[in-house]
Motif scaffolding. Sequence first.
Motif, mmCIF file in Angstrom:
data_model
loop_
_atom_site.group_PDB
_atom_site.id
_atom_site.type_symbol
_atom_site.label_atom_id
_atom_site.label_comp_id
_atom_site.label_asym_id
_atom_site.label_seq_id
_atom_site.Cartn_x
_atom_site.Cartn_y
_atom_site.Cartn_z
ATOM 1 N N LYS A 52 85.053 -28.234 -30.126
ATOM 2 C CA LYS A 52 85.382 -27.656 -31.157
ATOM 3 C C LYS A 52 85.053 -29.034 -32.318
ATOM 4 O O LYS A 52 84.454 -29.734 -33.769
ATOM 5 N N GLU A 53 86.427 -29.670 -32.417
ATOM 6 C CA GLU A 53 87.045 -29.905 -33.360
ATOM 7 C C GLU A 53 86.032 -32.021 -33.119
ATOM 8 O O GLU A 53 86.585 -32.668 -33.781
ATOM 9 N N THR A 54 85.440 -31.734 -32.155
ATOM 10 C CA THR A 54 84.996 -33.258 -32.140
ATOM 11 C C THR A 54 82.986 -33.307 -32.725
ATOM 12 O O THR A 54 82.326 -33.913 -33.026
ATOM 13 N N GLY A 55 82.764 -31.799 -32.864
ATOM 14 C CA GLY A 55 81.632 -31.966 -34.078
ATOM 15 C C GLY A 55 80.823 -31.331 -33.180
ATOM 16 O O GLY A 55 79.878 -30.860 -34.016
ATOM 17 N N VAL A 56 81.254 -30.571 -31.947
ATOM 18 C CA VAL A 56 79.836 -30.225 -31.138
ATOM 19 C C VAL A 56 79.884 -28.381 -31.820
ATOM 20 O O VAL A 56 80.718 -27.498 -32.259
ATOM 21 N N LYS A 57 79.018 -28.037 -32.393
ATOM 22 C CA LYS A 57 78.282 -27.023 -32.441
ATOM 23 C C LYS A 57 77.291 -26.231 -32.248
ATOM 24 O O LYS A 57 75.844 -27.320 -31.535
ATOM 25 N N PRO A 58 76.447 -25.684 -32.688
ATOM 26 C CA PRO A 58 75.517 -24.790 -32.185
ATOM 27 C C PRO A 58 73.955 -25.812 -32.517
ATOM 28 O O PRO A 58 73.765 -26.010 -33.440
ATOM 29 N N GLY A 59 73.529 -25.461 -30.906
ATOM 30 C CA GLY A 59 71.882 -25.989 -30.654
ATOM 31 C C GLY A 59 72.351 -27.677 -30.806
ATOM 32 O O GLY A 59 71.219 -28.470 -29.907
ATOM 33 N N ASP A 60 73.235 -28.057 -30.133
ATOM 34 C CA ASP A 60 74.011 -29.092 -29.976
ATOM 35 C C ASP A 60 73.442 -29.110 -27.996
ATOM 36 O O ASP A 60 73.647 -28.491 -27.161
ATOM 37 N N ARG A 61 74.255 -30.564 -27.958
ATOM 38 C CA ARG A 61 73.475 -30.984 -25.927
ATOM 39 C C ARG A 61 75.515 -31.972 -25.150
ATOM 40 O O ARG A 61 75.946 -32.578 -26.730
ATOM 41 N N VAL A 62 76.033 -31.436 -25.436
ATOM 42 C CA VAL A 62 77.251 -32.304 -24.457
ATOM 43 C C VAL A 62 76.625 -32.296 -22.641
ATOM 44 O O VAL A 62 76.694 -31.597 -22.136
ATOM 45 N N PHE A 63 77.152 -33.564 -22.351
ATOM 46 C CA PHE A 63 76.353 -34.397 -21.157
ATOM 47 C C PHE A 63 77.881 -34.388 -20.159
ATOM 48 O O PHE A 63 78.830 -34.784 -20.799
ATOM 49 N N CYS A 64 78.428 -33.202 -19.191
ATOM 50 C CA CYS A 64 79.003 -32.753 -18.334
ATOM 51 C C CYS A 64 78.872 -33.350 -17.246
ATOM 52 O O CYS A 64 77.829 -33.132 -16.030
ATOM 53 N N SER A 65 79.748 -33.454 -16.515
ATOM 54 C CA SER A 65 79.800 -33.005 -15.287
ATOM 55 C C SER A 65 79.335 -31.920 -14.076
ATOM 56 O O SER A 65 79.332 -30.995 -14.415
ATOM 57 N N THR A 66 79.021 -32.261 -12.556
ATOM 58 C CA THR A 66 77.771 -31.154 -12.834
ATOM 59 C C THR A 66 79.178 -30.542 -11.384
ATOM 60 O O THR A 66 79.256 -28.884 -10.554
ATOM 61 N N MET A 67 80.017 -31.898 -10.302
ATOM 62 C CA MET A 67 80.574 -31.359 -9.601
ATOM 63 C C MET A 67 82.106 -30.589 -10.842
ATOM 64 O O MET A 67 83.124 -31.511 -10.694
#
Length: 377
Positions: A68-83
């Motif tokens: 949240k405080e990095t600026g992630v907001k509705p409609g954004d995408r975040v790349f993350c690990s699947t494992m």
Amino acid sequence: MSAERIYLSPPDMSEADLAALTDAFRSNWIAPVGPALAAFEAEMCRQLGVAHAVALASGTAALHLALKETGVKPGDRVFCSTMSFAASANAVVYCGAEPVFIDSERAGWNMDPALLEKALREAAASGQLPAAVEVVQAYGQCADMDAICALCDRYEVPLIEDAAEALGASYRGRAAGSFGRAGVLSFNGNKIITCSGGGMLVTDDAALAARVRYLSTQAREPGREYIHREVGYNYRLSNLLAALGLSQLNGLPQRVARRREVFNHYVKRLGALPGVTFMPEAEGGTCTRWLSSLLIDPQEAGLTSHELMDALEAENIEARPLWRPLHTQPCFAHCRSYGGEVAEELASRGLSLPSQLTDEQQERVCRCVERAFAQKR
């Protein structure tokens, strides 16, 4: 099943932990402020080599506020690990964003930098770079942080490090949790140190730490009146549990050494069984061996990982499958992914053996595994 149950990763508690908890209780500092909370945060900063730490109610709460405080907001995408455990992606969804899953590489079972580069390159070409990259340090082992940090720097995408399973691990001499804009730790009951629950956000960014501390205490403004200019969260860790965490943290090197000893004994005792390969230690890193994880080739072994888990359960020994890749979870079926075959193969063949146990208990586990293989052969 008359034998005493052997659990996968039970809490490792001592009389010193009890004394620390009792002292905090007798001080009457029970609420989410107090000297033990400040001391826990300060000691974590010292051990990890970071400037700021904020103790929170869970690792998931820390991830939520970091994003949240990095600026992630509705409609954004975040790349993350699947494992990973679902909490990694759940925190993305709490922000109204969409997780995009990146497959693992075989050298350490963590995020594949080559696939991350492909995902970032395609996102940049379409003008839709992610709001953040969230790398998970799975099973107590760091990913290829040189490559991942370089990619995030090149594309100017903030990096959040989910080190919930990796407290005590290192990468090229640097502590897990100390990479990126923020690191996240967990003190759940099955982790290397525990407060029974709890988590922590660690960072070198003073402004980020201040905002997380503010939001985690219901965003109450300083002063006599109860003024709230923003919606906050009840996410702060209690002083009582912080006292327990601080006591546990003081023995972290010994706890890591013991888990590595357990893992190495499994390798020595069971590594020659047909079709068995243990989780590799990635180049440049020191893995905590939070869990003692291995793969089974059913063609060579004559049994599957689930059949071995059944045999262990029949003798009252807990074992667990590897994380089911998040891109295969029903609640994330609509999400995009890059690759996935490696994580799926790991999950289909892998399991974790108990990692916090006595020598006698480990002997019992080893005998059970050997019997299961002998019976199938």
